[in-house]
Design a protein around this motif. Sequence first.
Motif, PDB file in Angstrom:
ATOM      1  N   ARG A  40      20.774  17.670  35.617  1.00 35.53           N
ATOM      2  CA  ARG A  40      21.013  18.493  36.809  1.00 35.53           C
ATOM      3  C   ARG A  40      20.120  17.958  37.927  1.00 35.53           C
ATOM      4  O   ARG A  40      18.894  18.050  37.857  1.00 35.53           O
ATOM      5  N   GLU A  42      19.301  14.766  38.894  1.00 32.21           N
ATOM      6  CA  GLU A  42      18.340  13.765  38.399  1.00 32.21           C
ATOM      7  C   GLU A  42      18.687  12.373  38.940  1.00 32.21           C
ATOM      8  O   GLU A  42      18.571  11.372  38.240  1.00 32.21           O
ATOM      9  N   GLY A 104      23.321  26.262  32.247  1.00 38.09           N
ATOM     10  CA  GLY A 104      22.056  25.860  31.647  1.00 38.09           C
ATOM     11  C   GLY A 104      22.157  24.625  30.780  1.00 38.09           C
ATOM     12  O   GLY A 104      23.240  24.120  30.462  1.00 38.09           O
ATOM     13  N   ALA A 126      17.102  13.651  31.218  1.00 42.63           N
ATOM     14  CA  ALA A 126      17.393  12.677  32.279  1.00 42.63           C
ATOM     15  C   ALA A 126      16.304  12.632  33.339  1.00 42.63           C
ATOM     16  O   ALA A 126      16.448  11.931  34.333  1.00 42.63           O
ATOM     17  N   GLY A 197      10.318  19.738  22.971  1.00 42.29           N
ATOM     18  CA  GLY A 197      10.611  18.440  23.584  1.00 42.29           C
ATOM     19  C   GLY A 197      12.118  18.219  23.685  1.00 42.29           C
ATOM     20  O   GLY A 197      12.887  18.645  22.820  1.00 42.29           O
ATOM     21  N   TYR A 216      17.315  27.259  28.216  1.00 41.88           N
ATOM     22  CA  TYR A 216      16.185  26.503  27.686  1.00 41.88           C
ATOM     23  C   TYR A 216      15.799  26.947  26.273  1.00 41.88           C
ATOM     24  O   TYR A 216      14.854  26.428  25.710  1.00 41.88           O
ATOM     25  N   GLU A 219      16.412  24.196  22.375  1.00 41.14           N
ATOM     26  CA  GLU A 219      15.604  23.406  21.424  1.00 41.14           C
ATOM     27  C   GLU A 219      15.040  24.280  20.310  1.00 41.14           C
ATOM     28  O   GLU A 219      15.094  23.912  19.134  1.00 41.14           O
ATOM     29  N   ARG A 243       5.028  10.987  26.872  1.00 43.09           N
ATOM     30  CA  ARG A 243       6.231  11.375  27.626  1.00 43.09           C
ATOM     31  C   ARG A 243       5.809  11.933  28.976  1.00 43.09           C
ATOM     32  O   ARG A 243       4.975  12.841  29.056  1.00 43.09           O
ATOM     33  N   HIS A 245       7.427  13.485  32.612  1.00 48.67           N
ATOM     34  CA  HIS A 245       8.651  13.982  33.246  1.00 48.67           C
ATOM     35  C   HIS A 245       8.280  14.771  34.496  1.00 48.67           C
ATOM     36  O   HIS A 245       7.097  14.948  34.797  1.00 48.67           O
ATOM     37  N   LEU A 253       8.655  28.281  34.995  1.00 47.52           N
ATOM     38  CA  LEU A 253       8.424  28.196  33.546  1.00 47.52           C
ATOM     39  C   LEU A 253       8.353  29.582  32.895  1.00 47.52           C
ATOM     40  O   LEU A 253       8.581  29.725  31.702  1.00 47.52           O
ATOM     41  N   MET A 256      11.665  30.147  31.691  1.00 47.29           N
ATOM     42  CA  MET A 256      11.874  29.376  30.456  1.00 47.29           C
ATOM     43  C   MET A 256      11.218  30.097  29.278  1.00 47.29           C
ATOM     44  O   MET A 256      11.807  30.234  28.197  1.00 47.29           O
ATOM     45  N   ILE A 260      12.752  31.375  25.720  1.00 50.69           N
ATOM     46  CA  ILE A 260      12.207  30.972  24.416  1.00 50.69           C
ATOM     47  C   ILE A 260      11.957  32.232  23.566  1.00 50.69           C
ATOM     48  O   ILE A 260      12.281  32.280  22.383  1.00 50.69           O
TER      49      ILE A 260
HETATM   50  O1  LIG Z   1      20.798  23.784  33.940  1.00 52.53           O
HETATM   51  C1  LIG Z   1      20.272  22.737  33.558  1.00 52.53           C
HETATM   52  C2  LIG Z   1      18.868  22.549  33.564  1.00 52.53           C
HETATM   53  C3  LIG Z   1      18.351  21.333  33.150  1.00 52.53           C
HETATM   54  N1  LIG Z   1      19.172  20.333  32.757  1.00 52.53           N
HETATM   55  C4  LIG Z   1      18.618  19.024  32.328  1.00 52.53           C
HETATM   56  O2  LIG Z   1      17.888  19.215  31.136  1.00 52.53           O
HETATM   57  C5  LIG Z   1      16.785  18.308  31.082  1.00 52.53           C
HETATM   58  C6  LIG Z   1      15.474  19.072  30.885  1.00 52.53           C
HETATM   59  O3  LIG Z   1      15.372  20.040  31.884  1.00 52.53           O
HETATM   60  P1  LIG Z   1      14.011  20.347  32.668  1.00 52.53           P
HETATM   61  O4  LIG Z   1      14.292  21.402  33.675  1.00 52.53           O
HETATM   62  O5  LIG Z   1      13.419  19.077  33.136  1.00 52.53           O
HETATM   63  O6  LIG Z   1      13.151  20.963  31.509  1.00 52.53           O
HETATM   64  P2  LIG Z   1      11.557  20.920  31.279  1.00 52.53           P
HETATM   65  O7  LIG Z   1      10.847  21.704  32.282  1.00 52.53           O
HETATM   66  O8  LIG Z   1      11.173  19.520  31.131  1.00 52.53           O
HETATM   67  O9  LIG Z   1      11.516  21.693  29.847  1.00 52.53           O
HETATM   68  C7  LIG Z   1      11.155  21.274  28.538  1.00 52.53           C
HETATM   69  O10 LIG Z   1      11.357  22.407  27.700  1.00 52.53           O
HETATM   70  C8  LIG Z   1      12.699  22.849  27.673  1.00 52.53           C
HETATM   71  C9  LIG Z   1      12.767  24.094  26.791  1.00 52.53           C
HETATM   72  O11 LIG Z   1      12.714  23.799  25.444  1.00 52.53           O
HETATM   73  C10 LIG Z   1      13.578  21.737  27.161  1.00 52.53           C
HETATM   74  O12 LIG Z   1      14.920  22.160  27.279  1.00 52.53           O
HETATM   75  C11 LIG Z   1      13.371  20.462  27.979  1.00 52.53           C
HETATM   76  O13 LIG Z   1      14.127  19.420  27.419  1.00 52.53           O
HETATM   77  C12 LIG Z   1      11.930  20.111  27.954  1.00 52.53           C
HETATM   78  O14 LIG Z   1      11.670  18.942  28.691  1.00 52.53           O
HETATM   79  C13 LIG Z   1      16.812  17.516  32.386  1.00 52.53           C
HETATM   80  O15 LIG Z   1      17.463  16.296  32.180  1.00 52.53           O
HETATM   81  C14 LIG Z   1      17.624  18.416  33.308  1.00 52.53           C
HETATM   82  O16 LIG Z   1      18.286  17.725  34.341  1.00 52.53           O
HETATM   83  C15 LIG Z   1      20.543  20.521  32.705  1.00 52.53           C
HETATM   84  O17 LIG Z   1      21.278  19.628  32.309  1.00 52.53           O
HETATM   85  N2  LIG Z   1      21.047  21.722  33.117  1.00 52.53           N
END
Ligand SMILES: O=c1ccn([C@@H]2O[C@H](COP(=O)(O)OP(=O)(O)O[C@H]3O[C@H](CO)[C@@H](O)[C@H](O)[C@H]3O)[C@@H](O)[C@H]2O)c(=O)[nH]1
Length: 321
Positions: A40, A42, A104, A126, A197, A216, A219, A243, A245, A253, A256, A260
Amino acid sequence: MLAEAAEWLRRRSSSAADWPAELLLGLKGATRVSVVLPARDEQDTVGGIVSTIRRELVERVPLVDEIVVIDSRSVDGTAAVAAAAGAKVFAQDAILPRLPCLSGKGEALWKSLAVTSGDIVVFVDADLVNFSSSFVTGLLGPLLACPDVSYVKACYDRPYNGAEAAFAGGGRVTELVARPLLNMHWPLLAGVVQPLGGEYAGRRSLLERLPFMTGYGVELGLLLDALEAAGLDGLAQVDLGVREHSHQSTEALAAMASQIMQTAWSRLDRHGLMMPLSSPSPELTQFQRGSSGYLPLDRETAVGERPPMVEIPEYALTLRP
Ligand SMILES: O=c1ccn([C@@H]2O[C@H](COP(=O)(O)OP(=O)(O)O[C@H]3O[C@H](CO)[C@@H](O)[C@H](O)[C@H]3O)[C@@H](O)[C@H]2O)c(=O)[nH]1
Ligand SMILES: O=C(O)[C@H](O)COP(=O)(O)O
Protein backbone atom coordinates in the motif's frame (compact mmCIF):
# COMPACT_ATOMS: atom_id res chain seq x y z
CA MET A 1 11.00 -21.00 28.88
CA LEU A 2 9.35 -24.41 28.58
CA ALA A 3 11.81 -27.20 27.83
CA GLU A 4 9.79 -28.04 24.71
CA ALA A 5 10.03 -24.46 23.44
CA ALA A 6 13.78 -24.32 24.13
CA GLU A 7 14.25 -27.62 22.31
CA TRP A 8 12.26 -26.31 19.33
CA LEU A 9 14.39 -23.17 19.28
CA ARG A 10 17.54 -25.29 19.06
CA ARG A 11 16.25 -27.80 16.55
CA ARG A 12 14.19 -25.68 14.17
CA SER A 13 16.42 -22.58 13.94
CA SER A 14 18.72 -21.90 11.02
CA SER A 15 20.16 -18.86 9.36
CA ALA A 16 19.95 -17.54 5.80
CA ALA A 17 23.61 -18.46 5.26
CA ASP A 18 22.69 -22.14 5.68
CA TRP A 19 20.54 -21.97 2.54
CA PRO A 20 22.45 -20.77 -0.54
CA ALA A 21 20.32 -20.46 -3.67
CA GLU A 22 22.31 -23.11 -5.56
CA LEU A 23 21.72 -25.67 -2.79
CA LEU A 24 17.99 -24.90 -2.81
CA LEU A 25 17.79 -25.27 -6.56
CA GLY A 26 18.92 -28.86 -6.12
CA LEU A 27 16.14 -29.42 -3.58
CA LYS A 28 13.39 -27.62 -5.48
CA GLY A 29 12.56 -30.31 -8.04
CA ALA A 30 9.04 -29.68 -9.35
CA THR A 31 8.01 -27.53 -6.36
CA ARG A 32 6.58 -24.21 -7.54
CA VAL A 33 7.47 -21.11 -5.54
CA SER A 34 5.48 -17.86 -5.43
CA VAL A 35 6.71 -14.69 -3.76
CA VAL A 36 3.97 -12.28 -2.70
CA LEU A 37 4.41 -8.63 -1.70
CA PRO A 38 1.42 -6.83 -0.18
CA ALA A 39 1.84 -3.14 -0.94
CA ARG A 40 0.00 0.00 0.00
CA ASP A 41 1.76 3.13 -1.23
CA GLU A 42 5.23 1.60 -1.45
CA GLN A 43 6.43 3.13 -4.73
CA ASP A 44 9.83 4.01 -3.22
CA THR A 45 10.75 0.47 -2.20
CA VAL A 46 8.63 -2.10 -4.07
CA GLY A 47 10.50 -1.77 -7.39
CA GLY A 48 13.91 -2.48 -5.87
CA ILE A 49 12.64 -5.56 -4.03
CA VAL A 50 10.93 -7.00 -7.10
CA SER A 51 14.00 -6.33 -9.31
CA THR A 52 16.32 -7.99 -6.82
CA ILE A 53 14.16 -11.14 -6.66
CA ARG A 54 13.82 -11.24 -10.43
CA ARG A 55 17.55 -10.76 -11.05
CA GLU A 56 18.83 -13.12 -8.33
CA LEU A 57 16.13 -15.77 -7.99
CA VAL A 58 14.45 -15.89 -11.38
CA GLU A 59 17.22 -15.08 -13.87
CA ARG A 60 20.47 -16.05 -12.04
CA VAL A 61 19.17 -19.07 -10.11
CA PRO A 62 15.64 -20.08 -11.19
CA LEU A 63 14.14 -20.74 -7.77
CA VAL A 64 11.14 -18.42 -7.87
CA ASP A 65 8.37 -19.12 -10.38
CA GLU A 66 6.30 -16.00 -9.91
CA ILE A 67 6.52 -12.62 -8.18
CA VAL A 68 3.14 -11.15 -7.33
CA VAL A 69 2.39 -7.73 -5.89
CA ILE A 70 -1.03 -7.22 -4.35
CA ASP A 71 -1.76 -3.55 -4.70
CA SER A 72 -3.65 -2.73 -1.52
CA ARG A 73 -5.52 0.41 -2.63
CA SER A 74 -2.39 2.43 -3.27
CA VAL A 75 -2.86 6.03 -4.33
CA ASP A 76 0.75 6.40 -5.51
CA GLY A 77 2.65 4.72 -8.34
CA THR A 78 3.10 1.35 -6.57
CA ALA A 79 1.31 -0.72 -9.23
CA ALA A 80 3.16 0.82 -12.17
CA VAL A 81 6.57 0.62 -10.47
CA ALA A 82 6.02 -3.02 -9.48
CA ALA A 83 4.88 -4.01 -12.97
CA ALA A 84 7.84 -2.21 -14.57
CA ALA A 85 10.19 -4.14 -12.26
CA GLY A 86 8.72 -7.44 -13.44
CA ALA A 87 5.98 -8.38 -10.97
CA LYS A 88 2.48 -9.57 -11.81
CA VAL A 89 0.31 -6.93 -10.16
CA PHE A 90 -3.24 -7.48 -8.92
CA ALA A 91 -5.50 -4.87 -7.38
CA GLN A 92 -6.67 -6.31 -4.05
CA ASP A 93 -10.31 -5.39 -4.66
CA ALA A 94 -10.36 -6.97 -8.13
CA ILE A 95 -9.57 -10.44 -6.78
CA LEU A 96 -12.59 -12.66 -6.03
CA PRO A 97 -14.95 -9.82 -7.05
CA ARG A 98 -18.06 -11.76 -6.01
CA LEU A 99 -17.09 -11.26 -2.35
CA PRO A 100 -17.57 -7.99 -0.46
CA CYS A 101 -14.26 -6.10 -0.23
CA LEU A 102 -12.55 -6.05 3.15
CA SER A 103 -9.46 -3.99 3.87
CA GLY A 104 -5.99 -4.25 5.29
CA LYS A 105 -2.84 -6.27 4.88
CA GLY A 106 -4.35 -9.63 5.87
CA GLU A 107 -7.00 -9.25 3.16
CA ALA A 108 -4.25 -8.65 0.58
CA LEU A 109 -2.40 -11.80 1.70
CA TRP A 110 -5.53 -13.94 1.78
CA LYS A 111 -6.51 -12.88 -1.73
CA SER A 112 -3.01 -13.58 -2.98
CA LEU A 113 -3.72 -17.28 -2.57
CA ALA A 114 -6.41 -16.99 -5.25
CA VAL A 115 -4.04 -15.53 -7.87
CA THR A 116 -0.86 -17.51 -7.22
CA SER A 117 -0.04 -21.12 -7.99
CA GLY A 118 3.05 -21.88 -5.90
CA ASP A 119 3.20 -24.98 -3.72
CA ILE A 120 5.18 -22.71 -1.41
CA VAL A 121 4.19 -19.09 -0.89
CA VAL A 122 6.73 -16.61 0.49
CA PHE A 123 5.43 -13.33 1.90
CA VAL A 124 7.69 -10.28 1.98
CA ASP A 125 6.71 -6.75 3.02
CA ALA A 126 7.08 -4.14 0.30
CA ASP A 127 8.48 -1.41 2.57
CA LEU A 128 11.81 -3.06 3.40
CA VAL A 129 14.76 -0.73 2.86
CA ASN A 130 17.53 -3.32 3.25
CA PHE A 131 16.03 -6.21 1.30
CA SER A 132 18.32 -8.90 -0.08
CA SER A 133 17.44 -12.09 -1.93
CA SER A 134 18.67 -14.06 1.10
CA PHE A 135 15.37 -13.08 2.76
CA VAL A 136 13.60 -15.31 0.27
CA THR A 137 16.17 -18.13 0.14
CA GLY A 138 16.36 -18.19 3.95
CA LEU A 139 12.61 -18.69 4.21
CA LEU A 140 12.59 -21.35 1.49
CA GLY A 141 15.40 -23.40 3.05
CA PRO A 142 13.55 -25.32 5.77
CA LEU A 143 10.51 -25.86 3.52
CA LEU A 144 12.54 -27.31 0.66
CA ALA A 145 14.83 -29.32 2.92
CA CYS A 146 12.44 -30.65 5.58
CA PRO A 147 9.15 -32.26 4.52
CA ASP A 148 7.89 -32.01 8.13
CA VAL A 149 8.09 -28.22 8.16
CA SER A 150 5.04 -26.35 6.83
CA TYR A 151 5.50 -22.80 8.07
CA VAL A 152 8.65 -20.69 8.46
CA LYS A 153 9.00 -17.37 10.26
CA ALA A 154 11.87 -14.99 9.74
CA CYS A 155 13.70 -13.45 12.66
CA TYR A 156 16.07 -10.52 12.65
CA ASP A 157 17.32 -7.55 14.59
CA ARG A 158 14.99 -4.60 14.24
CA PRO A 159 16.78 -1.29 14.68
CA TYR A 160 14.52 1.72 15.08
CA ASN A 161 15.06 4.48 12.55
CA GLY A 162 18.59 3.41 11.64
CA ALA A 163 19.87 2.92 15.22
CA GLU A 164 22.83 0.59 15.12
CA ALA A 165 22.51 -1.64 18.17
CA ALA A 166 20.60 -4.89 17.81
CA PHE A 167 17.05 -4.70 19.17
CA ALA A 168 17.50 -0.95 19.50
CA GLY A 169 13.87 -0.03 19.94
CA GLY A 170 12.32 -1.50 16.80
CA GLY A 171 9.29 -3.77 16.84
CA ARG A 172 7.46 -1.74 19.45
CA VAL A 173 4.17 -3.65 19.16
CA THR A 174 6.09 -6.91 19.15
CA GLU A 175 7.94 -6.13 22.37
CA LEU A 176 5.13 -4.43 24.27
CA VAL A 177 2.09 -6.43 23.18
CA ALA A 178 2.68 -9.55 21.10
CA ARG A 179 5.56 -11.08 23.03
CA PRO A 180 3.98 -10.74 26.48
CA LEU A 181 0.68 -12.11 25.09
CA LEU A 182 2.37 -15.09 23.49
CA ASN A 183 4.39 -15.88 26.58
CA MET A 184 1.33 -15.60 28.77
CA HIS A 185 -1.06 -17.78 26.78
CA TRP A 186 1.04 -19.72 24.26
CA PRO A 187 4.34 -20.42 26.07
CA LEU A 188 5.09 -23.13 23.47
CA LEU A 189 5.73 -20.23 21.05
CA ALA A 190 8.05 -18.32 23.37
CA GLY A 191 10.96 -19.20 21.08
CA VAL A 192 9.52 -17.26 18.14
CA VAL A 193 11.78 -14.22 18.03
CA GLN A 194 9.68 -12.07 15.68
CA PRO A 195 6.06 -13.20 15.86
CA LEU A 196 4.81 -10.12 13.96
CA GLY A 197 7.52 -9.94 11.31
CA GLY A 198 6.11 -9.60 7.80
CA GLU A 199 8.45 -12.14 6.19
CA TYR A 200 7.34 -15.76 6.37
CA ALA A 201 6.57 -18.67 4.09
CA GLY A 202 4.23 -21.62 4.10
CA ARG A 203 3.10 -24.57 2.11
CA ARG A 204 -0.06 -23.86 0.15
CA SER A 205 -1.51 -27.10 1.53
CA LEU A 206 -1.41 -25.46 4.99
CA LEU A 207 -2.13 -21.82 4.08
CA GLU A 208 -5.26 -22.64 2.08
CA ARG A 209 -6.73 -24.33 5.15
CA LEU A 210 -6.13 -21.44 7.56
CA PRO A 211 -8.34 -18.41 8.17
CA PHE A 212 -6.65 -15.03 7.63
CA MET A 213 -7.38 -11.99 9.80
CA THR A 214 -7.89 -9.02 7.50
CA GLY A 215 -5.70 -6.33 9.08
CA TYR A 216 -2.51 -6.42 11.10
CA GLY A 217 -3.70 -9.43 13.10
CA VAL A 218 -2.81 -11.65 10.17
CA GLU A 219 0.68 -12.66 11.37
CA LEU A 220 -0.36 -13.54 14.89
CA GLY A 221 -3.47 -15.37 13.65
CA LEU A 222 -1.50 -17.44 11.14
CA LEU A 223 1.16 -18.30 13.70
CA LEU A 224 -1.36 -19.47 16.29
CA ASP A 225 -3.43 -21.37 13.74
CA ALA A 226 -0.33 -22.93 12.16
CA LEU A 227 0.65 -24.18 15.62
CA GLU A 228 -2.78 -25.76 15.99
CA ALA A 229 -2.74 -27.27 12.50
CA ALA A 230 0.89 -28.34 12.10
CA GLY A 231 2.11 -28.62 15.69
CA LEU A 232 5.26 -26.96 17.01
CA ASP A 233 7.45 -29.29 15.00
CA GLY A 234 5.79 -28.12 11.78
CA LEU A 235 7.14 -24.61 12.39
CA ALA A 236 10.68 -23.34 11.82
CA GLN A 237 12.54 -20.07 12.20
CA VAL A 238 15.28 -18.52 10.07
CA ASP A 239 17.65 -15.74 11.07
CA LEU A 240 17.82 -13.16 8.27
CA GLY A 241 20.17 -10.76 10.06
CA VAL A 242 18.76 -7.25 10.18
CA ARG A 243 15.47 -5.85 8.95
CA GLU A 244 14.85 -2.20 8.31
CA HIS A 245 11.54 -0.77 7.21
CA SER A 246 9.54 2.44 7.37
CA HIS A 247 8.08 3.11 10.82
CA GLN A 248 4.53 4.08 11.71
CA SER A 249 3.71 6.62 14.42
CA THR A 250 3.03 5.41 17.95
CA GLU A 251 -0.57 6.52 17.46
CA ALA A 252 -0.96 4.33 14.35
CA LEU A 253 0.70 1.43 16.15
CA ALA A 254 -1.93 1.63 18.89
CA ALA A 255 -4.49 0.58 16.25
CA MET A 256 -2.18 -2.27 15.24
CA ALA A 257 -1.86 -3.29 18.90
CA SER A 258 -5.63 -3.33 19.18
CA GLN A 259 -5.87 -5.69 16.19
CA ILE A 260 -3.21 -7.93 17.71
CA MET A 261 -5.15 -8.11 20.98
CA GLN A 262 -8.43 -8.83 19.17
CA THR A 263 -6.72 -11.64 17.28
CA ALA A 264 -5.29 -13.12 20.47
CA TRP A 265 -8.71 -12.92 22.11
CA SER A 266 -10.38 -14.68 19.18
CA ARG A 267 -7.82 -17.51 19.22
CA LEU A 268 -8.09 -17.94 22.98
CA ASP A 269 -11.81 -18.36 22.41
CA ARG A 270 -11.54 -20.57 19.31
CA HIS A 271 -8.81 -22.83 20.63
CA GLY A 272 -10.70 -23.41 23.86
CA LEU A 273 -8.26 -21.54 26.10
CA MET A 274 -10.79 -19.03 27.33
CA MET A 275 -13.19 -20.99 29.54
CA PRO A 276 -11.82 -21.53 32.04
CA LEU A 277 -8.98 -19.20 31.13
CA SER A 278 -5.91 -21.35 31.65
CA SER A 279 -3.75 -19.62 34.18
CA PRO A 280 -1.35 -17.34 32.33
CA SER A 281 2.35 -18.05 32.50
CA PRO A 282 4.24 -15.37 34.45
CA GLU A 283 7.48 -16.03 32.57
CA LEU A 284 8.58 -13.76 29.71
CA THR A 285 11.27 -14.87 27.28
CA GLN A 286 13.11 -12.07 25.52
CA PHE A 287 16.11 -12.35 23.22
CA GLN A 288 19.62 -11.06 22.88
CA ARG A 289 21.85 -11.64 19.90
CA GLY A 290 24.77 -13.91 20.75
CA SER A 291 27.76 -14.98 18.67
CA SER A 292 25.80 -17.90 17.21
CA GLY A 293 22.23 -16.71 17.02
CA TYR A 294 19.59 -15.53 19.47
CA LEU A 295 19.92 -16.25 23.18
CA PRO A 296 16.69 -16.57 25.13
CA LEU A 297 16.58 -14.59 28.37
CA ASP A 298 13.88 -15.57 30.81
CA ARG A 299 12.40 -12.88 32.99
CA GLU A 300 9.95 -13.41 35.83
CA THR A 301 6.98 -11.07 35.48
CA ALA A 302 4.59 -12.43 38.09
CA VAL A 303 2.44 -9.84 39.81
CA GLY A 304 1.21 -10.29 43.36
CA GLU A 305 -1.93 -8.85 44.84
CA ARG A 306 -2.62 -7.32 48.25
CA PRO A 307 -6.09 -7.23 49.80
CA PRO A 308 -7.69 -3.90 50.74
CA MET A 309 -5.82 -2.48 53.73
CA VAL A 310 -8.99 -2.44 55.86
CA GLU A 311 -8.87 -6.24 55.90
CA ILE A 312 -5.48 -6.27 57.62
CA PRO A 313 -5.87 -6.68 61.39
CA GLU A 314 -2.69 -4.74 62.15
CA TYR A 315 -4.00 -1.83 60.10
CA ALA A 316 -7.30 -1.82 61.98
CA LEU A 317 -5.31 -1.71 65.24
CA THR A 318 -3.37 1.33 64.11
CA LEU A 319 -6.65 3.17 63.55
CA ARG A 320 -7.84 2.61 67.14
CA PRO A 321 -7.40 5.57 69.43
O1 LIG B 1 -3.75 -2.00 4.27
C1 LIG B 1 -2.58 -2.36 4.11
C2 LIG B 1 -1.55 -2.01 5.01
C3 LIG B 1 -0.26 -2.43 4.75
N1 LIG B 1 0.02 -3.15 3.64
C4 LIG B 1 1.41 -3.59 3.35
O2 LIG B 1 1.81 -4.52 4.34
C5 LIG B 1 3.21 -4.40 4.59
C6 LIG B 1 3.46 -4.14 6.08
O3 LIG B 1 2.71 -3.04 6.47
P1 LIG B 1 3.28 -1.89 7.44
O4 LIG B 1 2.22 -0.86 7.60
O5 LIG B 1 4.60 -1.45 6.94
O6 LIG B 1 3.43 -2.69 8.77
P2 LIG B 1 4.49 -2.50 9.98
O7 LIG B 1 4.26 -1.26 10.70
O8 LIG B 1 5.82 -2.73 9.42
O9 LIG B 1 4.01 -3.76 10.89
C7 LIG B 1 4.65 -4.97 11.27
O10 LIG B 1 3.71 -5.68 12.06
C8 LIG B 1 2.52 -6.00 11.37
C9 LIG B 1 1.58 -6.70 12.34
O11 LIG B 1 1.93 -8.01 12.58
C10 LIG B 1 2.86 -6.86 10.18
O12 LIG B 1 1.67 -7.05 9.43
C11 LIG B 1 3.92 -6.19 9.30
O13 LIG B 1 4.28 -7.06 8.26
C12 LIG B 1 5.10 -5.88 10.14
O14 LIG B 1 6.12 -5.26 9.40
C13 LIG B 1 3.71 -3.26 3.71
O15 LIG B 1 4.25 -3.79 2.53
C14 LIG B 1 2.44 -2.47 3.42
O16 LIG B 1 2.49 -1.75 2.21
C15 LIG B 1 -0.99 -3.54 2.77
O17 LIG B 1 -0.74 -4.23 1.79
N2 LIG B 1 -2.26 -3.12 3.04
O1 LIG C 1 6.24 -5.27 14.63
C1 LIG C 1 6.06 -4.21 15.25
O2 LIG C 1 6.15 -4.17 16.48
C2 LIG C 1 5.66 -2.99 14.45
O3 LIG C 1 5.96 -3.25 13.11
C3 LIG C 1 6.38 -1.74 14.85
O4 LIG C 1 7.72 -1.80 14.47
P1 LIG C 1 8.68 -0.53 14.72
O5 LIG C 1 8.61 -0.19 16.18
O6 LIG C 1 10.04 -1.01 14.32
O7 LIG C 1 8.17 0.58 13.83
